[in-house]
Design a protein around this motif. Structure first.
Motif, short mmCIF file in Angstrom:
data_model
loop_
_atom_site.label_atom_id
_atom_site.label_comp_id
_atom_site.label_asym_id
_atom_site.label_seq_id
_atom_site.Cartn_x
_atom_site.Cartn_y
_atom_site.Cartn_z
N ARG A 94 -8.07 -0.01 5.77
CA ARG A 94 -8.25 -1.07 4.78
C ARG A 94 -8.58 -2.39 5.46
O ARG A 94 -9.36 -3.19 4.94
CB ARG A 94 -7.00 -1.20 3.91
N TYR B 271 0.83 -1.20 0.00
CA TYR B 271 0.00 0.00 0.00
C TYR B 271 0.88 1.26 0.00
O TYR B 271 1.95 1.27 0.61
CB TYR B 271 -0.87 0.08 1.26
N ASP B 272 0.40 2.32 -0.62
CA ASP B 272 0.94 3.68 -0.46
C ASP B 272 2.47 3.74 -0.58
O ASP B 272 3.13 4.48 0.17
CB ASP B 272 0.52 4.26 0.89
N LYS C 215 0.38 6.18 6.93
CA LYS C 215 0.38 4.86 6.30
C LYS C 215 -0.20 3.79 7.23
O LYS C 215 -0.93 2.90 6.79
CB LYS C 215 1.81 4.48 5.87
N GLY D 252 0.87 -3.19 3.72
CA GLY D 252 0.26 -3.93 2.62
C GLY D 252 -0.56 -5.11 3.15
O GLY D 252 -0.76 -5.25 4.35
N ARG E 203 -4.05 4.38 7.28
CA ARG E 203 -4.68 3.90 6.05
C ARG E 203 -4.72 2.37 6.00
O ARG E 203 -5.70 1.79 5.53
CB ARG E 203 -3.93 4.43 4.83
N ALA E 204 -3.66 1.73 6.48
CA ALA E 204 -3.64 0.27 6.50
C ALA E 204 -4.71 -0.28 7.44
O ALA E 204 -5.40 -1.26 7.12
CB ALA E 204 -2.26 -0.22 6.94
#
Length: 281
Positions: free
Chosen positions: A150, A78-79, A143, A113, A146-147
């Motif tokens: 998700r 991710y990102d 980060k 991720g 955001r993880a």
């Protein structure tokens, strides 16, 4: 002449130290700081950076850790392109960030991720102490947040591996704000029935240890990991007492109920698989 005749010549020629260094390629051998044993670096990597003699856990970077835990070809990062700026115009901060990017091949001190661990889905966040000592700035906090979001959306467990010197001083209060932001995101995940696993590695200190690192449903740590908020010397000067020799180690925290288990890196994938299997439904 007679005296020279009876003087014995050296049986072996001495080799200058510098020449020895040149003959042995750099990095081919590694000395264990625990037992002082010298071993082949390749063999050390095969054993997941754990000394086979005394069990000392060397530091592991984010890529090595992901490769050791996530099933082959299942990791989706991710990102990846997110990078820090210099909100406080701190001198030379951008230059230091660029140096770390070149040195590590990473854009920031964390990789996030999703992937599979022995077939079980999980969102993972892996801090990397080789980038700015794993310090937590705005991007690291963003980060992680955001993880977590998700993980909520996909209904996946969230696993975080911490390795950090604490908040990043070059970003001041913006760095400290990440403690509250990431903690609030974990609370939202918990409210949605999500599973949170924290694995603390050496070192986990400062604002990281005081926020998301300690908020797992399961809090694990690697053997010998340094875990704490303030430094040992500061605490001793404040309370004016000498602290135990093993203070702020994973084993000390386990003894005092602040950890669920100290897990060897060699057993970590199996342990995580067991926990994921228990909570699979």
């Amino acid at each position: 002449m007679l005296k020279e005749f009876f003087i014995k010549k050296k049986k072996y020629a001495s080799i200058p130290t510098e020449q020895i260094k040149q003959d042995v390629p750099e990095g081919i051998m590694t000395k264990c700081p625990g037992c002082k044993k010298i071993m082949y670096s390749k063999e050390l990597k095969k054993s997941l950076m754990v000394c086979q003699s005394c069990g000392h856990h060397f530091q592991m970077n984010s890529r090595e850790r992901i490769a050791s835990l996530i099933d082959t070809d299942t990791f989706n990062e991710y990102d990846k392109e997110m990078i820090s700026v210099n909100p406080l115009n701190f001198p030379d901060y951008i230059e230091k960030l660029e140096q770390d990017r070149r040195k590590t091949g990473l854009n920031e001190a964390i990789v996030t991720g999703e992937g599979k661990i022995n077939g079980f889905d999980a969102v993972v966040a892996v801090m990397d102490a080789s980038f700015r000592m794993g310090s937590m700035g705005s991007v690291v906090g963003e980060k992680i947040t955001r993880a977590i979001e998700r993980a909520i959306d996909r209904k996946f467990p969230f696993i975080i591996f911490t390795a950090s010197g604490g908040a990043r001083m070059q970003e001041g209060v913006l760095s400290l704000m990440q403690m509250a932001k990431t903690s609030a995101a974990l609370k939202a995940l918990s409210n949605n029935g999500g599973l949170i696993i924290s694995v603390m590695t050496h070192p986990t200190t400062g604002g990281v240890s005081a926020s998301f690192a300690s908020l797992g449903d399961y809090n694990f740590a690697e053997p010998g990991a340094l875990i704490g908020f303030a430094g040992r010397r500061i605490i001793e000067q404040t309370i004016r007492e000498e602290l135990p020799e093993d203070f702020q180690t994973a084993e000390f925290l386990l003894k005092h109920g602040q950890l669920d288990k100290v897990v060897s890196r060699l057993d970590l994938k199996e342990t995580l698989t067991t926990v994921l299997e228990i909570h699979a439904n």
